[in-house]
Design a protein around this motif. Structure first.
Motif: not given
Length: 424
Positions: A188-197
């Motif tokens: 749910d963290h806006a700054s985390i990259s889509e790849e990590v998510k």
């Protein structure tokens, strides 16, 4: 699939690495520590659902006080091994072939493997709630031999529960609460990259798809509403899950086949009757026309039926933990259950972990399943549990040529040889 479980200072374990296969069986005396493995996995399952550590270890209630989650046995008071003064414990899993969902533009879905670990700190002397002391996710398959660390965190013990702590993810630092694992905060963290998510979602999906069956015949006898197609851990909704399976003729035939092999009853069909609230209850129909409702079916039939239904259901989980699967089932019929489980596990559709006190079940395991049979034990004068794969015990292969595994189990050979090895 989960390939290993790592437990440090968790309950009765000081430091173990437990190997898992498609079908893994654990044997051992009462209080040896078999159920502690289940408790560790339930904590991971609880946090995958977004629970705080206190909720995953204890209880979770919804609005109006509705119970949503039952905590682990002993709660936080008995979660950490007490024999060495430890105030923290670690739970870790190694996994392979998880599917990374396709998120964002340009990201392709792919399989990945890795290791996830979680260290929980707890200080009862200061009446502190549990908090994350360290956590991390390492992905395998990169150039580095140790893989690629997707994220890791470390909290100082002096940091209070609920206060932010630093987490490093792909060389950037972020602040997260320390009473909830970062695993579920990252998504749910806006700054985390889509790849990590995407990687994190893959792991969370695996942990959420765990099930811990502990069926109750009384719960299975209760009517349920059509459309409820997930069998609960206690066996509620059995009738409506059965009804959903019966809409698929192939699954229905397979279910009836297994049921006929279990019982002397010649069950040829299922019928469903509806009460005034619209709930249904199932009836077993025999070839002579006799009908037996869920209310009067034997406990053994219901237990067997619930296990088979869970494995054949269209809503089957990815991972099942089943304790004492022999309960209520005649020893001569145990081979049916083992055969079905091995078939499902062989297709890599479901991973199964079993505990058993039945020596007879061991003789039904295939040679491949024997490779994943382990004994949980405690040596005399030691307070901690240990784990040993039976095929790694010296002389097992030679002795097994002339003796059944059940004979070795009944004669206490496993415990005796392990005690002898320790003395040597």
């Amino acid at each position: 699939m989960i390939t290993k479980i790592y437990l440090d200072n968790f309950k009765s374990f000081v430091k173990v690495a437990i190997k898992l296969g498609p079908l893994t069986s654990f044997i051992g005396t009462n209080a040896s520590g078999k159920s502690n493995i289940k408790d560790a996995l339930r904590i991971l399952h609880g946090i995958s659902r977004g629970f705080t550590l206190a909720e995953a270890i204890g209880e979770k209630y919804g609005e109006g006080g509705v119970p949503l989650w039952k905590g682990i046995r002993g709660g936080s008071r008995e979660m950490i091994f007490s024999g060495n003064g430890a105030k923290e414990c670690r739970i870790g899993i190694e996994f392979r072939a998880l599917s990374m969902p396709k998120l964002g533009s340009g990201l392709q879905s792919k399989e990945f493997s890795g290791v996830y670990w979680l260290t929980i700190a707890l200080d009862h002397e200061k009446a502190n709630a549990p908090k994350v002391l360290s956590e991390g996710l390492r992905i395998h398959g990169y150039d580095s031999k140790r893989g690629y660390v997707l994220f890791r965190s470390r909290t100082e013990n002096k940091v209070k529960v609920g206060e932010p702590h630093q987490l490093s993810s792909t060389h950037k630092k972020y602040a997260f609460r320390n009473d909830i694992p970062a695993l579920t905060q990252l998504v749910d963290h806006a700054s985390i990259s889509e790849e990590v998510k995407a990687y994190v979602y893959g792991l969370i999906y695996l942990l959420r798809k765990m099930r811990f069956l502990d069926v109750s015949p009384e719960a299975m006898r209760q009517p349920s509403l059509p459309g409820q197609i997930k069998l609960s851990d206690r066996g509620e909704n059995l009738s409506s899950v059965l009804q959903a399976i019966c809409f698929d003729e192939d699954r229905k035939k397979l279910l009836l086949k297994w049921l006929r092999e279990l019982s002397p009853q010649e069950v040829v069909d299922f019928e469903f009757s509806e009460d005034t609230q619209g709930k249904v209850v199932f009836h077993l129909v025999e070839s002579n026309g006799r009908k037996t409702s869920a209310y009067s079916a034997s406990d053994g039939t219901l237990r067997f039926l619930a296990t088979v239904v869970a494995l054949l259901s269209p809503e089957s989980a990815m991972f099942y933990f089943l304790e004492e699967i022999e309960n209520g089932i005649h020893p001569s019929r145990l081979h049916l259950l083992v055969r079905l489980m091995e078939q499902r596990a062989a297709n890599s559709e479901i991973q199964l972990v079993l505990t058993s006190h039945s020596p007879f079940m061991l003789d039904f395991l295939s040679e491949q399943s024997l490779q994943n049979l382990s004994i949980i034990y405690r040596l005399p004068a030691r307070a901690f549990s240990e784990v040993k794969s039976v095929v790694d015990i010296p002389d097992f292969d030679e002795l097994h040529k002339n003796k059944n595994v059940s004979e070795m189990h009944l004669s206490n050979w496993f415990e005796n040889i392990l005690e002898f090895m320790d003395e040597e």
